[in-house]
Design a protein around this motif. Structure first.
Motif, PDB file in Angstrom:
ATOM      1  N   THR A  79       9.069   1.045   6.148  1.00 16.81           N
ATOM      2  CA  THR A  79       9.257   1.855   7.347  1.00 16.81           C
ATOM      3  C   THR A  79       8.467   3.151   7.189  1.00 16.81           C
ATOM      4  OG1 THR A  79      11.247   2.852   6.401  1.00 16.81           O
ATOM      5  CG2 THR A  79      11.553   0.929   7.795  1.00 16.81           C
ATOM      6  N   VAL A  80       7.749   3.500   8.233  1.00 19.26           N
ATOM      7  CA  VAL A  80       6.892   4.680   8.207  1.00 19.26           C
ATOM      8  C   VAL A  80       7.721   5.952   8.392  1.00 19.26           C
ATOM      9  CG1 VAL A  80       5.060   5.888   9.446  1.00 19.26           C
ATOM     10  CG2 VAL A  80       4.855   3.440   8.988  1.00 19.26           C
ATOM     11  N   THR A  81       7.461   6.936   7.539  1.00 17.82           N
ATOM     12  CA  THR A  81       8.174   8.217   7.641  1.00 17.82           C
ATOM     13  C   THR A  81       7.272   9.361   8.076  1.00 17.82           C
ATOM     14  OG1 THR A  81       7.811   8.570   5.279  1.00 17.82           O
ATOM     15  CG2 THR A  81       9.905   7.557   5.941  1.00 17.82           C
ATOM     16  N   GLU A  82       5.987   9.161   7.987  1.00 21.77           N
ATOM     17  CA  GLU A  82       5.045  10.200   8.416  1.00 21.77           C
ATOM     18  C   GLU A  82       3.805   9.534   8.967  1.00 21.77           C
ATOM     19  OE1 GLU A  82       3.859  12.888   5.362  1.00 21.77           O
ATOM     20  OE2 GLU A  82       2.745  14.191   6.721  1.00 21.77           O
ATOM     21  N   TRP A  83       3.350  10.005  10.109  1.00 18.32           N
ATOM     22  CA  TRP A  83       2.161   9.411  10.738  1.00 18.32           C
ATOM     23  C   TRP A  83       1.440  10.518  11.486  1.00 18.32           C
ATOM     24  CZ3 TRP A  83       2.312   4.229  13.928  1.00 18.32           C
ATOM     25  CH2 TRP A  83       1.011   3.868  14.297  1.00 18.32           C
ATOM     26  N   ARG A  84       0.229  10.786  11.040  1.00 24.49           N
ATOM     27  CA  ARG A  84      -0.626  11.721  11.754  1.00 24.49           C
ATOM     28  C   ARG A  84      -2.020  11.166  11.736  1.00 24.49           C
ATOM     29  NH1 ARG A  84      -1.960  14.916   7.023  1.00 24.49           N
ATOM     30  NH2 ARG A  84      -0.286  14.765   5.482  1.00 24.49           N
ATOM     31  N   TYR A  85      -2.916  11.837  12.396  1.00 25.85           N
ATOM     32  CA  TYR A  85      -4.253  11.279  12.580  1.00 25.85           C
ATOM     33  C   TYR A  85      -4.866  10.929  11.228  1.00 25.85           C
ATOM     34  CZ  TYR A  85      -9.079  10.754  13.986  1.00 25.85           C
ATOM     35  OH  TYR A  85     -10.342  10.256  14.186  1.00 25.85           O
ATOM     36  N   GLY A  86      -5.263   9.672  11.095  1.00 23.50           N
ATOM     37  CA  GLY A  86      -5.950   9.240   9.890  1.00 23.50           C
ATOM     38  C   GLY A  86      -5.064   9.001   8.695  1.00 23.50           C
ATOM     39  N   TYR A  87      -3.760   8.916   8.919  1.00 26.73           N
ATOM     40  CA  TYR A  87      -2.865   8.827   7.768  1.00 26.73           C
ATOM     41  C   TYR A  87      -1.493   8.349   8.183  1.00 26.73           C
ATOM     42  CZ  TYR A  87       0.074  10.661   3.983  1.00 26.73           C
ATOM     43  OH  TYR A  87       0.982  10.800   2.967  1.00 26.73           O
ATOM     44  N   CYS A  88      -0.927   7.423   7.417  1.00 23.59           N
ATOM     45  CA  CYS A  88       0.477   7.086   7.609  1.00 23.59           C
ATOM     46  C   CYS A  88       1.109   6.861   6.238  1.00 23.59           C
ATOM     47  CB  CYS A  88       0.681   5.887   8.522  1.00 23.59           C
ATOM     48  SG  CYS A  88       0.031   4.322   7.927  1.00 23.59           S
ATOM     49  N   SER A  89       2.359   7.203   6.135  1.00 21.56           N
ATOM     50  CA  SER A  89       3.053   7.185   4.855  1.00 21.56           C
ATOM     51  C   SER A  89       4.462   6.661   5.026  1.00 21.56           C
ATOM     52  CB  SER A  89       3.100   8.603   4.274  1.00 21.56           C
ATOM     53  OG  SER A  89       3.935   8.664   3.137  1.00 21.56           O
ATOM     54  N   ALA A  90       4.999   6.111   3.943  1.00 22.39           N
ATOM     55  CA  ALA A  90       6.365   5.607   3.979  1.00 22.39           C
ATOM     56  C   ALA A  90       7.210   6.206   2.865  1.00 22.39           C
ATOM     57  CB  ALA A  90       6.364   4.082   3.875  1.00 22.39           C
ATOM     58  N   GLY A  91       6.804   7.325   2.338  1.00 25.09           N
ATOM     59  CA  GLY A  91       7.576   7.966   1.284  1.00 25.09           C
ATOM     60  C   GLY A  91       8.995   8.266   1.755  1.00 25.09           C
ATOM     61  N   GLY A  92       9.975   7.821   0.998  1.00 26.07           N
ATOM     62  CA  GLY A  92      11.360   8.016   1.378  1.00 26.07           C
ATOM     63  C   GLY A  92      11.896   6.997   2.350  1.00 26.07           C
ATOM     64  N   GLY A  93      11.055   6.060   2.747  1.00 25.64           N
ATOM     65  CA  GLY A  93      11.485   5.025   3.677  1.00 25.64           C
ATOM     66  C   GLY A  93      12.026   3.804   2.959  1.00 25.64           C
ATOM     67  N   TYR A  94      12.174   2.749   3.712  1.00 24.85           N
ATOM     68  CA  TYR A  94      12.663   1.487   3.151  1.00 24.85           C
ATOM     69  C   TYR A  94      11.469   0.600   2.807  1.00 24.85           C
ATOM     70  CZ  TYR A  94      17.130   2.970   5.088  1.00 24.85           C
ATOM     71  OH  TYR A  94      18.269   3.677   5.387  1.00 24.85           O
ATOM     72  N   TRP A  95      11.485   0.097   1.589  1.00 21.14           N
ATOM     73  CA  TRP A  95      10.364  -0.696   1.072  1.00 21.14           C
ATOM     74  C   TRP A  95      10.829  -2.078   0.651  1.00 21.14           C
ATOM     75  CZ3 TRP A  95       5.262   1.079   0.034  1.00 21.14           C
ATOM     76  CH2 TRP A  95       5.040   2.424   0.310  1.00 21.14           C
ATOM     77  N   GLY A  96       9.902  -3.035   0.763  1.00 18.77           N
ATOM     78  CA  GLY A  96      10.144  -4.327   0.172  1.00 18.77           C
ATOM     79  C   GLY A  96       9.694  -4.348  -1.275  1.00 18.77           C
ATOM     80  N   GLN A  97       9.832  -5.509  -1.895  1.00 21.34           N
ATOM     81  CA  GLN A  97       9.464  -5.658  -3.302  1.00 21.34           C
ATOM     82  C   GLN A  97       7.974  -5.941  -3.488  1.00 21.34           C
ATOM     83  OE1 GLN A  97      11.558  -5.147  -6.034  1.00 21.34           O
ATOM     84  NE2 GLN A  97      12.697  -4.231  -4.347  1.00 21.34           N
ATOM     85  N   GLY A  98       7.312  -6.292  -2.407  1.00 20.86           N
ATOM     86  CA  GLY A  98       5.880  -6.534  -2.487  1.00 20.86           C
ATOM     87  C   GLY A  98       5.536  -7.997  -2.654  1.00 20.86           C
TER      88      GLY A  98
END
Length: 126
Positions: free
Chosen positions: A100-119
């Motif tokens: 789940t995305v926690t930060e999204w701005r132009y040219g960048y998106c991040s999921a730090g602190g969000g919910y992640w799968g195992q990969g």
């Protein structure tokens, strides 16, 4: 309990294709922007956001490294996220994560602190 589960990884040849899927449960999926992130093997390799999609699917982001080759999509009725990967390259070899995305701005998106799968592992041979 939130669960994020990726599938569809495997071994592909260069110029081949793979489709990754991610199923999400335990949260209102359609309220969340979602993304695909990957971490290549080797020391010092950081996890990078390669593609993100807004809650409605109306906005997308692609890293330059995958633009034109990968397509992100989602099905909010099924709580599913997808990544169609075409024209794969050996440098696409990595563990791919859905989150789940926690930060999204132009040219960048991040999921730090969000919910992640195992990969799921993607390996591309030359």
């Amino acid at each position: 309990q939130v669960q994020v589960v990726e599938s569809g990884g495997g071994l592909a040849q260069a110029e081949g294709s793979l489709r990754l899927s991610c199923t999400v449960s335990g949260l209102p999926f359609s309220d969340y922007s979602m993304g695909w992130f990957r971490q290549a093997p080797g020391p010092g390799k950081e996890r990078e956001g390669i593609s993100c999609i807004s809650w409605s699917g109306g906005s997308t982001y692609y890293a330059d490294s995958v633009k034109g080759r990968f397509t992100i999509s989602r099905d909010n009725h099924k709580n599913m996220l997808y990544l169609q990967m075409n024209n794969l390259k050996p440098e696409d070899t990595a563990i791919y994560y859905c989150a789940t995305v926690t930060e999204w701005r132009y040219g960048y998106c991040s999921a730090g602190g969000g919910y992640w799968g195992q990969g799921t592992q993607v390996t591309v041979s030359s």
